[in-house]
Design a protein around this motif. Structure first.
Motif, PDB file in Angstrom:
ATOM      1  N   CYS B 100       0.821  -1.217   0.000  1.00  0.00           N
ATOM      2  CA  CYS B 100       0.000   0.000   0.000  1.00  0.00           C
ATOM      3  C   CYS B 100       0.853   1.264   0.000  1.00  0.00           C
ATOM      4  O   CYS B 100       0.406   2.314  -0.463  1.00  0.00           O
ATOM      5  CB  CYS B 100      -0.976  -0.013   1.173  1.00  0.00           C
ATOM      6  N   LEU B 103       1.341   2.925  -3.201  1.00  0.00           N
ATOM      7  CA  LEU B 103       0.250   3.800  -3.629  1.00  0.00           C
ATOM      8  C   LEU B 103       0.223   5.114  -2.857  1.00  0.00           C
ATOM      9  O   LEU B 103      -0.027   6.170  -3.413  1.00  0.00           O
ATOM     10  CB  LEU B 103      -1.102   3.115  -3.406  1.00  0.00           C
ATOM     11  N   CYS B 116      -6.758   0.555   2.108  1.00  0.00           N
ATOM     12  CA  CYS B 116      -5.912  -0.269   1.235  1.00  0.00           C
ATOM     13  C   CYS B 116      -5.356  -1.465   2.005  1.00  0.00           C
ATOM     14  O   CYS B 116      -5.379  -2.596   1.520  1.00  0.00           O
ATOM     15  CB  CYS B 116      -4.778   0.583   0.665  1.00  0.00           C
ATOM     16  N   ILE B 181      -3.821  -4.194  -6.394  1.00  0.00           N
ATOM     17  CA  ILE B 181      -3.744  -2.733  -6.365  1.00  0.00           C
ATOM     18  C   ILE B 181      -4.667  -2.128  -7.425  1.00  0.00           C
ATOM     19  O   ILE B 181      -5.335  -1.118  -7.185  1.00  0.00           O
ATOM     20  CB  ILE B 181      -2.288  -2.272  -6.580  1.00  0.00           C
ATOM     21  N   ASN B 185      -7.723   0.397  -6.677  1.00  0.00           N
ATOM     22  CA  ASN B 185      -7.878   1.712  -7.314  1.00  0.00           C
ATOM     23  C   ASN B 185      -9.251   1.872  -7.962  1.00  0.00           C
ATOM     24  O   ASN B 185      -9.879   2.930  -7.865  1.00  0.00           O
ATOM     25  CB  ASN B 185      -6.785   1.925  -8.369  1.00  0.00           C
ATOM     26  N   PRO B 202      -4.492   8.559  -4.765  1.00  0.00           N
ATOM     27  CA  PRO B 202      -3.283   7.756  -4.838  1.00  0.00           C
ATOM     28  C   PRO B 202      -2.283   8.446  -5.749  1.00  0.00           C
ATOM     29  O   PRO B 202      -2.678   9.101  -6.713  1.00  0.00           O
ATOM     30  CB  PRO B 202      -3.743   6.437  -5.475  1.00  0.00           C
ATOM     31  N   ASP B 205      -2.058   8.742 -10.098  1.00  0.00           N
ATOM     32  CA  ASP B 205      -3.315   8.252 -10.643  1.00  0.00           C
ATOM     33  C   ASP B 205      -4.358   9.360 -10.589  1.00  0.00           C
ATOM     34  O   ASP B 205      -4.418  10.109  -9.643  1.00  0.00           O
ATOM     35  CB  ASP B 205      -3.812   7.049  -9.812  1.00  0.00           C
TER      36      ASP B 205
END
Lengths: 133, 207
Positions: B100, B103, B116, B181, B185, B202, B205
């Motif tokens: 995590c 991210l 997460c 992951i 997301n 994140p 992203d």
């Protein structure tokens, strides 16, 4: 006999993993003298800490670390007096408070952590690097 | 050595109350179940010893060591019957934080990184130990009287999302870290997680 051997083996395995994992998941920490040098040593004020920013909290971190009266205090006491934790260290139940907040992975994030014993009382206080390795 | 001695003492010959106690099949909470366990003329006073006997039981378990790392009584009880699987499960909980952190770069509480960790751990547990084990360990893990109810509710909800995602997926799905992951997301974009303190997106992203 087989049961005893199994129990001893698992206990040894568990102990080994616990000892092996301690530095691994423990991560980087800072000594009290380093905390004082980096952020100063402002006297702990519960209300200010509770309402304060990481910057304000960082200044009180040295005072918290050397405060013997906090050792043995319950997790309830920590939460009531220092506020809801916002950091994370190994387990959800350990109160951890961000005292330096990086805005990207290139900046360090540090937190003060209250490690608990099996009765959910403070056994040790550390300053730990939340990000990054 | 201390653990070995404590465990050895559990096998020593025991007076009537310890014999009665050892015959009880505990499910969740030692103390409360001990207090209602059937007694007879030879052990009618044994309810008075429940607290002490339960403390001894907890102290002789191999997982007692982990109590100070936040393992709940229910987890200890569950893991006594699933020792090796639980050891691996806790190793995975450390792995999950690193996954995590790819991210969210820092680990916090009640935010997206928290969601997460719970979501990811649920899937890894289900993948490697089966849904039944995963659900029982996750529920036992959350049964901590010191955790605020609202935070526990968040964790349970995000755990459940992970388990549902696992159940609905193709049985042959490998569940690599990247796949987990990716699924995290997409669920985050769809606001499926319970997040008490939402923060940032994140990294790398767009939402």
């Amino acid at each position: 006999m087989k049961k005893i051997i199994l129990i001893i083996s698992v206990s040894a395995l568990l102990l080994g993993i616990t000892l092996y994992a301690q530095p691994f998941f423990g991560g980087k920490t800072m000594r009290q003298s380093e905390v004082k040098k980096k952020w100063g040593s402002e006297k702990l004020n519960y209300e200010k800490f509770k309402a304060g920013s990481p910057e304000l909290r960082s200044k009180m971190s040295y005072s918290i670390m050397i405060d013997k009266s906090l050792i043995g205090k319950s997790i309830d006491f920590i939460r009531e007096n220092l506020g809801s934790p916002d950091g994370y260290y190994f387990m959800d139940i350990y109160p951890a408070y961000i005292i330096q907040e990086g805005t990207s992975s290139k900046e360090e994030t540090w937190q003060i952590v209250f490690k608990l014993n099996e009765k959910y009382e403070v056994r040790e206080i550390i300053v730990h690097k939340n990000c990054c390795n | 050595m201390i653990i070995f001695l404590k465990i050895s003492s559990a096998f020593a010959s025991s007076p009537p109350c310890e014999e009665w106690f050892s015959s009880i099949k505990f499910k969740k909470n030692c103390n409360s179940e001990c207090l209602v366990a059937p007694i007879n003329m030879s052990n009618f006073l044994c309810h008075n010893e429940c607290e002490e006997l339960c403390e001894q039981l907890n102290n002789t378990g191999a997982f007692y060591l982990l109590k100070k790392y936040g393992i709940t009584e229910e987890e200890i009880h569950f893991c006594e019957s699933n020792k090796l699987a639980c050891v691996k499960a806790y190793q995975q909980s450390w792995e999950v934080e690193n996954i995590c952190k790819e991210l969210f770069f820092k680990s916090q509480t009640n935010d997206e990184s928290d969601a997460c960790r719970h979501f990811t751990w649920s899937i890894l547990l289900a993948r490697d130990h089966g849904i039944d084990f995963a659900e029982k360990l996750l529920n036992a893990h959350e049964n901590n009287p010191k955790e605020p109810a609202i935070e526990r509710a968040m964790d349970l909800s995000n755990n459940r999302l992970g388990l549902i995602a696992f159940q609905r997926a193709d049985k042959n799905k490998k569940w690599s870290n990247e796949e987990i992951i990716q699924l995290f997301n997409s669920n985050l974009k769809e606001n499926k997680f319970v997040i008490l303190k939402p923060t940032k997106k994140p990294k790398g992203d767009s939402l």
